[in-house]
Scaffold this active site. Structure first.
Site, PDB file in Angstrom:
ATOM      1  N   LYS A   1       0.852  -1.190   0.000  1.00  0.00           N
ATOM      2  CA  LYS A   1       0.000   0.000   0.000  1.00  0.00           C
ATOM      3  C   LYS A   1       0.884   1.233   0.000  1.00  0.00           C
ATOM      4  CE  LYS A   1      -3.949   2.060   0.252  1.00  0.00           C
ATOM      5  NZ  LYS A   1      -3.563   2.730  -1.000  1.00  0.00           N
TER       6      LYS A   1
ATOM      7  N   GLN B   1       7.255   4.180   3.883  1.00  0.00           N
ATOM      8  CA  GLN B   1       5.851   3.750   3.912  1.00  0.00           C
ATOM      9  C   GLN B   1       5.655   2.495   4.763  1.00  0.00           C
ATOM     10  OE1 GLN B   1       3.772   5.686   1.523  1.00  0.00           O
ATOM     11  NE2 GLN B   1       2.146   5.006   2.880  1.00  0.00           N
TER      12      GLN B   1
ATOM     13  N   LYS C   1       5.450   3.737   8.391  1.00  0.00           N
ATOM     14  CA  LYS C   1       4.268   4.594   8.542  1.00  0.00           C
ATOM     15  C   LYS C   1       3.014   3.739   8.606  1.00  0.00           C
ATOM     16  CE  LYS C   1       4.163   7.807   5.581  1.00  0.00           C
ATOM     17  NZ  LYS C   1       4.014   8.804   4.524  1.00  0.00           N
TER      18      LYS C   1
ATOM     19  N   LYS D   1       5.480   1.943  -2.942  1.00  0.00           N
ATOM     20  CA  LYS D   1       5.372   3.272  -3.550  1.00  0.00           C
ATOM     21  C   LYS D   1       5.633   3.102  -5.035  1.00  0.00           C
ATOM     22  CE  LYS D   1       4.600   7.565  -2.290  1.00  0.00           C
ATOM     23  NZ  LYS D   1       3.772   8.108  -1.210  1.00  0.00           N
TER      24      LYS D   1
ATOM     25  N   ASP E   1      -0.177  10.721  -4.859  1.00  0.00           N
ATOM     26  CA  ASP E   1       0.930  11.407  -4.180  1.00  0.00           C
ATOM     27  C   ASP E   1       1.152  12.666  -5.022  1.00  0.00           C
ATOM     28  OD1 ASP E   1       3.174  10.985  -2.005  1.00  0.00           O
ATOM     29  OD2 ASP E   1       4.273  11.639  -3.749  1.00  0.00           O
TER      30      ASP E   1
ATOM     31  N   ASN F   1      -2.375  19.015  -2.220  1.00  0.00           N
ATOM     32  CA  ASN F   1      -3.388  18.328  -1.428  1.00  0.00           C
ATOM     33  C   ASN F   1      -3.100  18.392   0.077  1.00  0.00           C
ATOM     34  OD1 ASN F   1      -3.936  15.354  -0.100  1.00  0.00           O
ATOM     35  ND2 ASN F   1      -5.688  16.156  -1.211  1.00  0.00           N
TER      36      ASN F   1
END
Ligand code: NAP
Length: 455
Positions: free
Chosen positions: A99, A120, A123, A135, A175, A250
């Site tokens: 993910k 990631q 995290k 990623k 992203d 974002n």
């Protein structure tokens, strides 16, 4: 912007693993930096749990499970064939399906994707949700491209990537450079090729076709929820604080929105061309219209607001004095010089909305000055956490309200904060958010990995 490979001290027990990363991944400076940052925290962890060393957990974690690189051919509006490079680094699947987002930006190289994928893993572990780490992306630049060109690029990209994806296998999201427009084109092509309406294969979808309420806001809101926990833990409040947020994409937009709701005044925002200073507080309606609808440069903000609003071309947004700094643009955007300026101007908390926006030297400067410093892998985990909530809704064919999803996001960010703080305290490092995040994330992944044998 400078980075240094010598700012972080790595325990001698981990030096061998780090040197091997440098040797096997030459020239991938951002990846080296991300590994260095994590290994720099793990000395006390492996000394308490030496079996992690004996079982080569660090070496295993530093090597992605799978790295995919592919050609992305597409035709521009002038009929010219263009060639880009696509990447997906499937880093770790011990906690769940791979993910992590896709980044479309001309600066994207394999090392960029590996750094982001490595971050990631930890995290995602911190969220406590069942998601592995990955990623991807491309050196494609969507800026200045027509919608039709972006669509053709996305279709070509997905025509290769689709074979590696699946709701139980690998679930990308957005992203930098990948927002709802790009996710729409990518999902459309996946659906077409596979003849399956597999909503859980991508997150960040539109609300009408399987997206989650609050996903758009989640990374920015989550950043401020985490920053709020940091100040509360220190016995203070965000109310009345002067805030600077870098970026205007974002993450930045929704960090500005939530920081303002919490009583802060956000006086500056930026893009890669420069920054604007608006002492009255950033006008979010205007910023959203410029960035989300009209896709304009930030200078237009100053032109349309007039008055005392100023635009500074180039330059460093970190020259603007503030109490709270939220770097929400990109990696290594805040170096040791900028950190020293922030400290001199009285900053008391820095929370990373972006991935690795502070160089090791900047992080050290904050630590030495006693500034509360929240690392991205904890602070910005709200985005991927809400992506996991989107997967839950897709799996149960459900759609939750904004309030319910936002409440769960708030709970998740408070839990991450608690986990990071208690881990740091457990190792006698109170207030060290970098250590707490790295140690807690690593332990969760390492234990699951060991339970599954040599894989
Ligand atoms: P975005 O919507 O594409 O916005 C990126 C913003 O950063 C833009 O304002 C961009 O300006 C600016 N920027 C990019 N490169 C820059 C540079 N070299 N110098 C100065 N400004 C630069 O991307 P995003 O989704 O907000 O992501 C921002 C950061 O948050 C990234 O580090 C990303 O990995 C991280 N993150 C994102 C999410 C998520 O859910 N989106 C989740 C976790 C972490 P220009 O338009 O001029 O390029």
């Amino acid at each position: 912007m400078t980075t240094s490979a010598t700012e972080t001290i790595i325990d001698p027990a981990l030096q061998g693993a780090y040197q091997e990363v440098l040797r096997r991944n030459p020239g991938e400076h951002e990846f080296h930096q991300a590994v260095e940052e994590v290994l720099g925290s793990l000395g006390p962890v492996v000394s308490r749990h030496p079996h992690y060393l004996a079982e080569s957990v660090i070496e295993r974690l530093c090597e992605p499970e799978r790295q995919i690189i592919f050609r992305v051919p597409w035709t521009d509006d002038a009929g010219q064939v263009q060639i880009n490079r696509g990447f997906r680094v499937e880093y770790s699947s011990v906690l769940g399906p791979y993910k992590g987002g896709l980044r479309f930006h001309p600066s994207v190289l394999l090392g960029t994707v590996k750094f982001l994928g490595f971050e990631q893993i930890f995290k995602n572990a911190l969220t406590g949700l069942p998601i592995g780490g990955a990623k991807g992306g491309s050196d494609f630049d969507p800026k200045g491209r027509s919608d039709a060109e972006v669509m053709r690029f996305c279709q070509s990209f997905m025509t290769e990537l689709y074979r590696h994806l699946g709701e139980y296998t690998d679930v990308p999201a957005g992203d930098i450079g990948v927002g709802s427009r790009e996710i729409g084109y990518l999902f459309g092509q996946y659906k077409r090729i596979t003849n399956r309406y597999e909503a859980g294969v991508l997150t960040g979808k539109g609300l009408a076709w399987g997206g989650s309420r609050a996903r758009t806001e989640a990374t920015g809101y989550g950043t401020v929820y985490f920053a709020n926990e940091m100040v509360r833990h220190a016995g203070r409040s965000l109310d009345g604080q002067r805030v600077v947020v870098s970026g205007s994409g974002n993450v930045a937009i929704y960090a500005i929105e939530k920081a303002t709701e919490f009583g802060g005044t956000v006086v500056a925002a930026s893009d890669s061309s420069g920054y604007v200073v608006d002492e009255a507080g950033i006008d979010l309606d205007l910023l959203k219209d410029l960035k989300e609808v009209r896709r304009e440069r930030i200078v237009r903000y100053a032109e349309e607001k007039g008055g005392n609003v100023r635009f500074v071309e180039g330059g460093s947004i970190w020259d603007v004095p503030c109490d709270v700094a939220l770097p929400c643009a990109t990696q290594n955007e805040l170096d040791d010089t900028a950190a020293a300026t922030l400290v001199r101007n009285g900053v008391s908390i820095v929370a990373e909305g972006a991935n690795m926006p502070c160089t090791p030297g900047a992080a050290r400067t904050f630590r030495e000055a006693g500034v509360l410093f929240g690392p991205g892998k904890a602070v910005n985990a709200g985005g991927v956490a809400t992506s996991a909530l989107e997967m839950q809704q897709n799996a149960s064919r459900d759609s939750w309200t904004f309030e319910h999803t936002d409440e769960r996001l708030g709970d998740i960010m408070r839990n991450i904060h608690e986990r990071v703080v208690t881990t740091a305290e457990d190792y006698d490092r109170p207030g060290d958010y970098v250590f707490g995040a790295n140690a807690a994330g690593f332990t969760a992944v390492a234990d699951a990995m060991l339970a599954m044998g040599v894989i």
